[in-house]
Design a protein around this motif. Structure first.
Motif, short mmCIF file in Angstrom:
data_model
loop_
_atom_site.label_atom_id
_atom_site.label_comp_id
_atom_site.label_asym_id
_atom_site.label_seq_id
_atom_site.Cartn_x
_atom_site.Cartn_y
_atom_site.Cartn_z
N LYS A 39 34.87 36.87 40.98
CA LYS A 39 35.79 38.02 40.99
C LYS A 39 37.06 37.69 40.22
O LYS A 39 37.58 38.52 39.46
N GLN A 40 37.58 36.50 40.40
CA GLN A 40 38.77 36.09 39.68
C GLN A 40 38.51 36.00 38.18
O GLN A 40 39.35 36.38 37.36
N GLU A 60 38.37 39.46 36.78
CA GLU A 60 39.72 40.01 36.68
C GLU A 60 40.45 39.42 35.47
O GLU A 60 41.18 40.13 34.77
N ARG A 76 39.14 41.13 32.36
CA ARG A 76 39.64 42.51 32.27
C ARG A 76 41.06 42.54 31.74
O ARG A 76 41.41 43.36 30.88
#
Length: 300
Positions: free
Chosen positions: A237-238, A241, A244
């Motif tokens: 998830k990190q 992110e 992104r």
């Protein structure tokens, strides 16, 4: 005491010799004097009793126990009394499954049934001491073998009676200290009535049934796997992110370039760059212009 008895026997022998007609009759007086002397020496030695440090002595005369206690050091006593010593230092009595030097098992661990019907094995250590002033009471009511008569049965009974209020898993984990404190109070009260002082109670090990242990191990492994997966998901998830944010930065950069730079500004920046090249001491040829009217500059 031995010298006194021996002296008395010699006196008696001398007395009988004095009444006979044997040649030893003339030595009977000497024999009796020797017996008296030996008895007096034995009595003198028997009057003094040394009690070692960390011990007390209890006097007993013809089966009657004296309530007075002999403490460490030199004590003067009746030469006819018998003295029983008691260790008043901290003693450790452990009940566990262990092996002797010859390899034979001496399993003295405590096996109990918990509230959920499971058999749990407990290794226990009892740290206690004899109250000095209660040593005569112990000798009269219990005797010197208070370990097997008092310490062991009271400790085992207290644990069995209180274990029925707990589940096996609780004894193994979250309620172990509570259980230890509870049985400490029970055993301490029983010991105090019998002249013993409970100093500390240590539950050294709680062994669960094999099936329960395997269930706990499976649960722990599952929890560890879940935590590991949680860590991997968090890391992914990190990373997503980060990508992104990076993509958003590139998009913003391109938007700024496309909307903020004009043809004149680009032409001006080009002239500045070409000027810097022209001023360089290196040999070069520079074409300036937009292709229709080029300007050629040369230099060393």
């Amino acid at each position: 005491m031995f010298l006194i008895i021996l002296g008395v026997l010699i006196i008696v022998i001398g007395f009988f010799l004095s009444r006979g007609e044997s040649p030893a009759k003339r030595f009977s007086g000497i024999i009796r004097l020797a017996g008296i002397g030996l008895a007096l020496i034995g009595a003198a030695f028997s009057m003094f009793k040394v009690i070692d440090a960390g011990q007390v002595g209890v006097k007993k005369l013809y089966g009657k126990v004296d309530d007075d206690v002999l403490y460490s050091g030199l004590n003067i006593i009746n030469p006819l009394v018998d003295v029983t010593t008691f260790d008043i230092k901290t003693q450790n009595y452990t009940m566990s499954g262990q092996h002797n030097e010859d390899g034979k098992s001496t399993d003295d661990a405590i096996r109990i049934l918990t509230s959920d019907g499971l058999e749990v094995t407990i290794d226990l250590s009892v740290l206690f001491s004899v109250r000095p002033d209660d040593a005569p009471k112990i000798l009269k009511e219990i005797g010197p073998d208070y370990l097997d008569k008092i310490v062991r049965p009271i400790a085992r009974t207290a644990i069995r009676d209180n274990a029925v209020s707990y589940e096996a898993i609780s004894l193994y984990s979250i309620r172990r200290q509570e259980f230890q404190n509870k049985i400490f109070n029970v055993i301490n009260e029983s010991f105090a009535k019998r002249g013993l002082k409970l100093e500390q109670l240590l539950i050294r090990n709680v062994t669960l049934p094999e099936s329960v242990r395997k269930t706990i191990e499976s649960k722990i492994n599952a929890e560890q796997d879940a935590q590991k997966m949680q860590f991997v998901l968090q890391k992914e998830k990190q990373e997503a992110e980060r990508k992104r944010v990076e993509a958003q930065g590139i998009a913003d950069y391109q938007r700024i370039l496309s909307t903020g730079l004009t043809d004149r500004q680009l032409q001006y920046e080009s002239i500045l760059a070409q000027k810097a090249i022209a001023l360089s001491p290196n040999t070069k040829i520079i074409l300036m212009g937009n292709g229709k009217n080029p300007v050629i500059l040369g230099g060393n």
